[in-house]
Design a protein around this motif. Structure first.
Motif, PDB file in Angstrom:
ATOM      1  N   VAL A   1       0.891  -1.164   0.000  1.00  0.00           N
ATOM      2  CA  VAL A   1       0.000   0.000   0.000  1.00  0.00           C
ATOM      3  C   VAL A   1       0.927   1.210   0.000  1.00  0.00           C
ATOM      4  CG1 VAL A   1      -1.685   1.314   1.334  1.00  0.00           C
ATOM      5  CG2 VAL A   1      -1.899  -1.179   1.153  1.00  0.00           C
TER       6      VAL A   1
ATOM      7  N   GLY B   1       5.670   3.611  -3.934  1.00  0.00           N
ATOM      8  CA  GLY B   1       6.730   4.596  -4.189  1.00  0.00           C
ATOM      9  C   GLY B   1       8.103   3.960  -4.313  1.00  0.00           C
TER      10      GLY B   1
ATOM     11  N   HIS C   1      -1.569   1.922  -7.870  1.00  0.00           N
ATOM     12  CA  HIS C   1      -1.089   3.302  -7.903  1.00  0.00           C
ATOM     13  C   HIS C   1      -2.012   4.128  -8.767  1.00  0.00           C
ATOM     14  CE1 HIS C   1       1.663   6.661  -7.590  1.00  0.00           C
ATOM     15  NE2 HIS C   1       2.329   5.968  -6.684  1.00  0.00           N
ATOM     16  N   ARG C   2      -2.232   5.381  -8.336  1.00  0.00           N
ATOM     17  CA  ARG C   2      -3.140   6.220  -9.159  1.00  0.00           C
ATOM     18  C   ARG C   2      -2.440   6.680 -10.428  1.00  0.00           C
ATOM     19  NH1 ARG C   2      -1.318  11.303  -7.461  1.00  0.00           N
ATOM     20  NH2 ARG C   2      -0.171  11.038  -5.534  1.00  0.00           N
TER      21      ARG C   2
ATOM     22  N   ASN D   1      -6.413   0.213  -2.748  1.00  0.00           N
ATOM     23  CA  ASN D   1      -5.678  -0.258  -1.569  1.00  0.00           C
ATOM     24  C   ASN D   1      -6.436  -1.400  -0.886  1.00  0.00           C
ATOM     25  OD1 ASN D   1      -3.654   1.674  -1.805  1.00  0.00           O
ATOM     26  ND2 ASN D   1      -4.674   3.140  -0.458  1.00  0.00           N
TER      27      ASN D   1
ATOM     28  N   SER E   1       3.674   1.372   2.829  1.00  0.00           N
ATOM     29  CA  SER E   1       4.827   2.167   2.405  1.00  0.00           C
ATOM     30  C   SER E   1       4.398   3.526   1.859  1.00  0.00           C
ATOM     31  CB  SER E   1       5.644   1.383   1.376  1.00  0.00           C
ATOM     32  OG  SER E   1       4.802   0.729   0.444  1.00  0.00           O
TER      33      SER E   1
ATOM     34  N   LYS F   1       3.796   7.720   2.928  1.00  0.00           N
ATOM     35  CA  LYS F   1       4.492   8.677   3.793  1.00  0.00           C
ATOM     36  C   LYS F   1       3.856   8.689   5.197  1.00  0.00           C
ATOM     37  CE  LYS F   1       7.536  10.615   0.984  1.00  0.00           C
ATOM     38  NZ  LYS F   1       8.958  10.270   1.185  1.00  0.00           N
TER      39      LYS F   1
ATOM     40  N   ILE G   1       0.348  10.339   6.200  1.00  0.00           N
ATOM     41  CA  ILE G   1      -0.988   9.843   5.803  1.00  0.00           C
ATOM     42  C   ILE G   1      -1.272   8.427   6.304  1.00  0.00           C
ATOM     43  CG2 ILE G   1      -1.109  11.370   3.787  1.00  0.00           C
ATOM     44  CD1 ILE G   1      -0.679   8.805   2.064  1.00  0.00           C
TER      45      ILE G   1
ATOM     46  N   LYS H   1      -4.691   8.065   8.220  1.00  0.00           N
ATOM     47  CA  LYS H   1      -5.857   8.156   7.322  1.00  0.00           C
ATOM     48  C   LYS H   1      -6.001   6.861   6.504  1.00  0.00           C
ATOM     49  CE  LYS H   1      -6.977  10.765   3.141  1.00  0.00           C
ATOM     50  NZ  LYS H   1      -6.394   9.879   2.146  1.00  0.00           N
ATOM     51  N   VAL H   2      -4.883   6.394   5.938  1.00  0.00           N
ATOM     52  CA  VAL H   2      -4.926   5.201   5.085  1.00  0.00           C
ATOM     53  C   VAL H   2      -5.346   3.972   5.910  1.00  0.00           C
ATOM     54  CG1 VAL H   2      -3.469   3.621   3.724  1.00  0.00           C
ATOM     55  CG2 VAL H   2      -3.290   6.090   3.377  1.00  0.00           C
TER      56      VAL H   2
ATOM     57  N   ILE I   1       6.687   0.412   7.172  1.00  0.00           N
ATOM     58  CA  ILE I   1       8.052   0.961   7.080  1.00  0.00           C
ATOM     59  C   ILE I   1       8.023   2.480   7.297  1.00  0.00           C
ATOM     60  CG2 ILE I   1       8.913  -0.883   5.574  1.00  0.00           C
ATOM     61  CD1 ILE I   1       8.778   1.157   3.239  1.00  0.00           C
ATOM     62  N   ALA I   2       6.861   3.001   7.687  1.00  0.00           N
ATOM     63  CA  ALA I   2       6.730   4.459   7.852  1.00  0.00           C
ATOM     64  C   ALA I   2       7.562   4.933   9.044  1.00  0.00           C
ATOM     65  CB  ALA I   2       5.264   4.816   8.050  1.00  0.00           C
TER      66      ALA I   2
ATOM     67  N   MET J   1      12.436  -0.493   9.864  1.00  0.00           N
ATOM     68  CA  MET J   1      13.098   0.734   9.424  1.00  0.00           C
ATOM     69  C   MET J   1      14.205   0.348   8.435  1.00  0.00           C
ATOM     70  SD  MET J   1      13.190   3.992   9.782  1.00  0.00           S
ATOM     71  CE  MET J   1      14.298   5.110   8.961  1.00  0.00           C
TER      72      MET J   1
ATOM     73  N   ASN K   1      16.692   1.491   4.922  1.00  0.00           N
ATOM     74  CA  ASN K   1      17.305   2.760   4.497  1.00  0.00           C
ATOM     75  C   ASN K   1      17.466   2.771   2.974  1.00  0.00           C
ATOM     76  OD1 ASN K   1      19.569   1.144   4.224  1.00  0.00           O
ATOM     77  ND2 ASN K   1      20.869   2.303   5.612  1.00  0.00           N
TER      78      ASN K   1
HETATM   79  P1  NAD Z   1       7.473   7.717  -1.845  1.00  0.00           P
HETATM   80  O1  NAD Z   1       6.885   9.091  -1.821  1.00  0.00           O
HETATM   81  O2  NAD Z   1       8.393   7.351  -2.942  1.00  0.00           O
HETATM   82  O3  NAD Z   1       6.287   6.639  -1.821  1.00  0.00           O
HETATM   83  C1  NAD Z   1       5.018   6.848  -1.265  1.00  0.00           C
HETATM   84  C2  NAD Z   1       3.998   6.447  -2.324  1.00  0.00           C
HETATM   85  O4  NAD Z   1       2.697   6.427  -1.746  1.00  0.00           O
HETATM   86  C3  NAD Z   1       3.919   7.417  -3.520  1.00  0.00           C
HETATM   87  O5  NAD Z   1       4.109   6.693  -4.715  1.00  0.00           O
HETATM   88  C4  NAD Z   1       2.518   7.991  -3.433  1.00  0.00           C
HETATM   89  O6  NAD Z   1       1.944   8.270  -4.709  1.00  0.00           O
HETATM   90  C5  NAD Z   1       1.785   6.861  -2.751  1.00  0.00           C
HETATM   91  N1  NAD Z   1       0.556   7.297  -2.084  1.00  0.00           N
HETATM   92  C6  NAD Z   1       0.198   8.535  -1.648  1.00  0.00           C
HETATM   93  N2  NAD Z   1      -1.028   8.506  -1.087  1.00  0.00           N
HETATM   94  C7  NAD Z   1      -1.459   7.214  -1.167  1.00  0.00           C
HETATM   95  C8  NAD Z   1      -2.633   6.537  -0.743  1.00  0.00           C
HETATM   96  N3  NAD Z   1      -3.620   7.176  -0.109  1.00  0.00           N
HETATM   97  N4  NAD Z   1      -2.719   5.225  -0.986  1.00  0.00           N
HETATM   98  C9  NAD Z   1      -1.719   4.533  -1.592  1.00  0.00           C
HETATM   99  N5  NAD Z   1      -0.594   5.133  -2.016  1.00  0.00           N
HETATM  100  C10 NAD Z   1      -0.458   6.440  -1.795  1.00  0.00           C
HETATM  101  O7  NAD Z   1       8.170   7.505  -0.432  1.00  0.00           O
HETATM  102  P2  NAD Z   1       9.274   6.401   0.001  1.00  0.00           P
HETATM  103  O8  NAD Z   1      10.604   7.035   0.036  1.00  0.00           O
HETATM  104  O9  NAD Z   1       9.043   5.157  -0.777  1.00  0.00           O
HETATM  105  O10 NAD Z   1       8.840   6.186   1.522  1.00  0.00           O
HETATM  106  C11 NAD Z   1       7.740   5.363   1.851  1.00  0.00           C
HETATM  107  C12 NAD Z   1       7.757   5.116   3.341  1.00  0.00           C
HETATM  108  O11 NAD Z   1       8.980   4.467   3.673  1.00  0.00           O
HETATM  109  C13 NAD Z   1       7.676   6.368   4.201  1.00  0.00           C
HETATM  110  O12 NAD Z   1       6.744   6.173   5.241  1.00  0.00           O
HETATM  111  C14 NAD Z   1       9.060   6.529   4.779  1.00  0.00           C
HETATM  112  O13 NAD Z   1       9.031   7.059   6.097  1.00  0.00           O
HETATM  113  C15 NAD Z   1       9.531   5.083   4.814  1.00  0.00           C
HETATM  114  N6  NAD Z   1      10.984   4.949   4.757  1.00  0.00           N
HETATM  115  C16 NAD Z   1      11.651   5.425   3.677  1.00  0.00           C
HETATM  116  C17 NAD Z   1      13.018   5.322   3.666  1.00  0.00           C
HETATM  117  C18 NAD Z   1      13.776   5.833   2.507  1.00  0.00           C
HETATM  118  O14 NAD Z   1      14.992   5.776   2.629  1.00  0.00           O
HETATM  119  N7  NAD Z   1      13.159   6.283   1.424  1.00  0.00           N
HETATM  120  C19 NAD Z   1      13.709   4.726   4.726  1.00  0.00           C
HETATM  121  C20 NAD Z   1      12.974   4.229   5.794  1.00  0.00           C
HETATM  122  C21 NAD Z   1      11.610   4.337   5.812  1.00  0.00           C
END
Ligand code: NAD
Length: 272
Positions: free
Chosen positions: A15, A18, A43-44, A63, A76, A78, A81, A84-85, A102-103, A124, A126
């Motif tokens: 879910v 990204g 994905h939208r 979702n 996965s 942000k 949200i 809410k999700v 992983i948020a 968590m 990276n």
């Molecule tokens: P990202 O922005 O690339 O991915 C988030 C995705 O969620 C986007 O594609 C977005 O379009 C989608 N999205 C938005 N609203 C949505 C909804 N209502 N339903 C479904 N999808 C929706 O972010 P990311 O870097 O992949 O990070 C994702 C999570 O991983 C975050 O919570 C972040 O804290 C965690 N995280 C990331 C890292 C990193 O290094 N990037 C490390 C540890 C943890």
């Protein structure tokens, strides 16, 4: 001949399709932990759907369908949200499913409360997940089973290494392995600048700096020797390396790195 164990078969859903979801899905599919047909997301945006489809991931419409059609659901999106999700998805979770979040910064108890799901694991990872070298840490909710833990371990082993730790360590984990790549990017850039200052062409200096960091990390990981021992082994009396180390100590290199990790952990605590 010993029988080869069949891979554990389960359905994995993302879910939030990204960057991090893509890295994990690619790693899992490439390693053979699961066939890509066992992975689903939604994905939208069409271009994101195509990215996942290009390596065999199944695309669903919503979702809710992803949750419904998966045994393990990796959340996965942000952190802002997540609540809410999860509240929207609450009716679609059931006893036999596992929620993996992983948020960053979202605690197990909130995940449980918002989703109504009892089997919950927090991870968590990276950013080096993108190249199969993530350092991930997980904490396992009380109701998650040993099998859940094993499955999640196998998923994150496909994109690097994973450790298990108590949730109380997560701010410190975030400040070390979460923020750590940025510290090392700066170190690589600075080493390259030093090389240029000492007369090397920029490309050569940058290549040598990043390969040297990669090699030193592999020496620590692969030999199991303490970094201090490895440092002593390359430091000859009145040699060049000890002259460089003396400058690092004069600039409080160790203390600065320690302070960086502690400052990031403090900031993480303030934000959570
Ligand atoms: P990202 O922005 O690339 O991915 C988030 C995705 O969620 C986007 O594609 C977005 O379009 C989608 N999205 C938005 N609203 C949505 C909804 N209502 N339903 C479904 N999808 C929706 O972010 P990311 O870097 O992949 O990070 C994702 C999570 O991983 C975050 O919570 C972040 O804290 C965690 N995280 C990331 C890292 C990193 O290094 N990037 C490390 C540890 C943890």
């Amino acid at each position: 001949m010993a029988a080869v164990a069949a891979p554990d078969a389960f359905r994995l859903g993302f879910v939030g399709g990204g960057n991090m979801a893509e890295s994990i899905a690619r790693g899992v599919a490439k390693s053979g932990v699961l066939p890509p047909s066992s992975i689903r997301t939604t994905h939208r945006r069409t271009e994101r759907r195509l990215v996942f489809q290009s390596f065999g991931v199944k695309i669903l419409e919503t979702n809710a369908q992803v949750v419904d059609d998966s045994d393990i659901i990796i959340l996965s999106v942000k952190p802002q949200i997540v609540k809410k999700v999860l509240l929207e998805l609450k009716p679609f979770f059931s006893e036999e499913k596992v929620l993996v979040s992983i948020a960053a910064g979202i605690k197990l108890k909130d995940l449980q409360e918002w989703s109504g799901q009892r089997r919950v694991i927090r991870v968590m990872p990276n950013t080096p997940a993108a190249v199969g070298l993530a350092a991930s840490v997980m904490c396992v909710g009380e109701m998650a089973t040993k099998k859940d833990e094993e499955r999640v371990t196998s998923l994150f082993n496909a994109i690097g290494k994973i450790w298990t730790a108590d949730e109380k360590y997560f701010d410190a984990v975030t400040s070390l392995s979460g923020s750590g790549p940025a510290y090392i990017y700066i170190a690589i850039e600075a080493l390259a600048d030093g090389g240029v200052a000492a007369g090397l062409p920029r490309d050569l200096a940058l290549g040598l700096a990043s390969q040297t960091v990669l090699g030193a990390a592999a020496m620590v990981n692969d030999t199991g020797r303490h970094p201090g021992q490895l440092k002593d082994a390359v430091t000859s009396p009145a040699g060049t390396t000890i002259a460089g180390i003396q400058e690092l100590e004069r600039g409080s290199f160790r203390g600065t790195l320690m302070n960086a990790v502690v400052a990031a952990a403090k900031r993480c605590q303030e934000l959570s």
